[in-house]
Every structure is written in structure tokens, then in C-alpha cells.
Design an enzyme around this catalytic site. Structure first.
Site, PDB file in Angstrom:
ATOM      1  N   ASP A 242      55.599 -37.324 -17.832  1.00 29.76           N
ATOM      2  CA  ASP A 242      56.177 -36.493 -16.784  1.00 29.76           C
ATOM      3  C   ASP A 242      56.359 -37.212 -15.450  1.00 29.76           C
ATOM      4  OD1 ASP A 242      56.757 -34.110 -18.102  1.00 29.76           O
ATOM      5  OD2 ASP A 242      54.728 -33.328 -17.861  1.00 29.76           O
TER       6      ASP A 242
ATOM      7  N   ASP B 182      59.671 -31.210 -23.158  1.00 30.67           N
ATOM      8  CA  ASP B 182      59.704 -31.367 -21.705  1.00 30.67           C
ATOM      9  C   ASP B 182      60.238 -32.740 -21.287  1.00 30.67           C
ATOM     10  OD1 ASP B 182      57.582 -29.789 -22.893  1.00 30.67           O
ATOM     11  OD2 ASP B 182      56.830 -29.344 -20.894  1.00 30.67           O
TER      12      ASP B 182
END
Length: 372
Positions: free
Chosen positions: A93, A150
Site C-alpha cells: 500500500d 486493493d
């Protein structure tokens, strides 16, 4: 005031007022969740959500040219990058952390240190690529074969790095991961898995895992939103129609399963429970911003429909899920769901929901300096 065109100035005024309030109470904290008391928490700086609050500040600065927002946003990429020099929790991320800090800072100001920090983060993300399975590894610890949907949103960091550096390796990795997502994550009907586990040595797919969705083969709405937006971005960078087709498949499923108020349930296939299935306003905000990207890319009737769908979602979020009349509440949107299967952060406010709502409204007003 039934259309977003008619309401957008008022919506933006509310966002700016709320951001001023947030700036006074959040300051240098790294927020993730605001619960019933309306107060945002303060997570460690290497937590995956740490880029979204400064990202809001950069967007509002870009839209207003108010130097106070720029001053508040300026140090965040440096604060983040220092943690690369010590034990840290960075993972797949880093795009969420460095796109709305270092990359946007570089785009808006030309700051050389921001460019360097953004490229360093891209190098880190590229280093997580597993060539056997064509996936970017999720999380840390012993999850060597795990990949999650994600990560599609973090690919923009690699495409940007390839453009500014001239090094195609970043784009090669992003495309190979995106190809894997189209093949393995997007289900036949357009629903999307949250987690897939691969054999890290052979690259063979082992199993799907439920993750933050209701079950391995369910339809977690935020996962669909990440897919819509991430695939749209990949199409923007590559012009490969396979990514557009996959994005449109996910969009068809997502829009067909929205409830009457156009704000998604936490999981479209979750079994009904006493009290109902919780909503996820963050999934709505992410999907709306992704739909605006698609509308900008697809110059057909479908593009018009995507923009209309985004408008319906954003108007519902503004009218029914906003905190505009709650003067002490530090967040923007209510009724988000973080991790329902773990019983974590249900019916709360989430900073990334706030970020993507601000981003989507800014796009509607003509904002062009995208980083995702």
C-alpha cells in the site's frame, strides 16, 4: 438542487469548511477511523492510511491556492520516507501513502525531494513483485503468496514512476500484475475476490480467501470499487482494451447490486442479519471517483451512464451520509465499514472514504492533477 451540477458549489463549500475544521483538530495526526464520538484516531505513520489526510489537504490547496493547506501538507512525504531507514510496516500500500503526498507534491510544486521520495516508494513496491505468479505480494510476515485486490490502486505509483524516470520496468510490473487481476480476481459475473493465495515458488493459484468480504466467493463492495478505479487507471496508462472490458464488467455488477439510495452494502452477497447488512460509504466514494475516471475515458453512451451513476452515488453520500450538521464530528462521511468479519470498524467514518469523496467532488469541479 437535484443535480450535482446545481449543488457542486455548495458541496465544495461544505468540504472546505469541514477540512478547515479537520485541520484544526487533526493537525499532524495520522487518522484512520472516527467512531461514535466523531473523533479521528492517530495511527502510526507507516500505517496504510497515512497518505489520505495530507492528500485531502493537497487537493484543497490545488483547488483554492490557499497556502495554509500547502503548508499543512508539505512535510508528510518526508515524514513517511524517513521510516524506510528503520524497521517499518510498509507493504503493497505504499502507493496509498506516497501518491497523495510525494507524487502530488512533485506535480504541483516540482519539488525534487518529493520526486526522489516517490521514486523510492515505487522501487520498494516493484521489489515486492513475484515473477512466478505475476503478482505484487500483499502484507508482510509469512504471507509470501498472498495478493489482494486493493493493490490495483497502487499500480498508479509504478506507471507514474515509469513515465517520470523513463524506465519501463515499473510499467512492466504494473501490467503483469493487472493481467493477473483480470484473469484471477475478477469473477465471471463481475464480482471481485478480496484475497488470493498463490504458491510463491510455482506461482500456481491455491485458493481464494474471504478477507474483508463475507466469503471467498462473495462480493465485497470496496474490493469492487478498488477494481473499478484501478482497472480504469491501468487502461488510462496503457490504452489496452482488456483492462477497460474488465472494469466495465465489474461496473455492471456493482451498479446492478446497489440498493435504492445508491450507496453500497458492505458485501453484495452477505447473508442478511438482524438489523440489516451495514453500508460502506467508503466503497461508494471510491467507486464514484473511479466511475468519473471511466466516464472521462469512454466517449460513448456508456461514459454518460458512468458519470450519471457517479452523480447518483455522490448526491446520496452528500445528502444522507455527510456530517455537515454535526459541528463536533471530525470526519466527512458516516456509515463506512472497515472489516466486518473481524468485527472491526463497522458503522464508522474512514479517512479514505473522506479522501475519495473530496477527490470525486474536486473532479466534478474540474480538478485535473490526478495521482491515482
Amino acid at each position: 438542487m437535484n443535480t450535482l451540477d446545481a449543488a457542486v458549489s455548495q458541496v465544495w463549500e461544505q468540504i472546505q469548511r469541514k477540512t478547515n475544521q479537520m485541520r484544526s483538530v487533526i493537525g499532524a495526526k495520522s487518522p484512520h477511523v472516527a467512531g461514535e464520538d466523531g473523533r479521528y484516531d492517530d495511527m502510526r505513520i507507516d500505517w496504510w492510511t497515512s497518505g489520505f489526510w495530507p492528500g485531502i489537504l493537497w487537493i484543497v490547496y490545488d483547488m483554492t491556492q490557499d497556502e495554509d493547506y500547502k503548508h499543512a501538507a508539505w512535510p508528510w512525504d518526508e515524514r513517511l520516507s524517513k521510516h524506510f531507514l528503520e524497521s517499518n510496516g510498509f507493504d503493497h500500500d505504499v502507493g496509498f501513502q506516497f501518491l497523495p503526498t510525494a507524487v502530488i507534491k512533485y506535480k504541483l510544486t516540482g519539488d525534487a525531494d518529493a520526486l526522489r521520495r516517490g521514486l523510492s516508494a515505487a522501487n520498494y513496491l516493484a521489489g515486492r513483485f513475484n515473477a512466478a505468479g505475476n503478482f505484487i505480494r500483499a502484507w508482510n510476515g509469512d504471507k509470501y503468496g498472498w495478493s489482494i485486490i486493493d493493490t490495483m490502486m497502487n499500480l498508479s505509483l509504478l506507471f507514474w514512476a515509469s513515465e517520470v524516470s523513463g524506465d519501463p520496468r515499473f510499467a512492466h510490473i504494473a501490467r503483469r500484475h493487472a493481467d493477473m487481476v483480470v484473469k484471477e480476481f475478477v469473477q465471471g459475473d463481475g464480482a471481485v475476490h478480496h484475497i488470493l493465495r498463490f504458491d510463491p515458488l510455482t506461482g500456481e493459484r491455491v485458493e481464494a480467501l474471504g478477507g474483508q468480504g463475507a466469503a471467498p466467493d462473495s462480493a465485497w463492495s470496496r474490493g469492487a470499487a478498488w477494481a473499478i478505479y484501478g482497472l480504469a487507471n491501468t487502461y488510462r496508462y496503457t490504452k489496452d482494451a482488456a483492462y477497460l472490458e474488465a472494469a466495465e464488467r465489474v461496473v455492471s455488477f456493482f451498479l446492478a447490486h446497489l440498493p435504492e439510495d445508491h450507496v453500497p452494502l458492505w458485501d453484495f452477497r452477505a447473508p442478511d442479519e438482524t438489523g440489516g447488512i451495514p453500508r460502506d460509504s467508503s466503497a461508494g466514494a471510491i467507486a464514484a471517483s473511479g466511475l468519473l475516471e471511466l466516464a472521462d475515458l469512454v466517449h460513448t453512451d456508456s461514459g454518460v451512464q458512468y458519470k450519471a451513476a457517479a452523480e447518483r452515488i455522490l448526491m446520496s453520500l452528500y445528502n444522507q451520509y455527510g456530517t455537515w450538521d454535526r459541528s463536533g464530528h471530525e470526519a466527512i462521511l458516516l456509515q463506512a465499514t472497515g472489516h466486518k468479519p473481524a468485527g472491526q470498524n463497522v458503522n464508522v467514518s474512514l479517512i479514505y472514504g473522506d479522501y475519495f469523496f473530496v477527490e470525486a467532488i474536486a473532479k466534478w469541479k474540474g480538478w485535473k492533477h490526478r495521482v491515482f
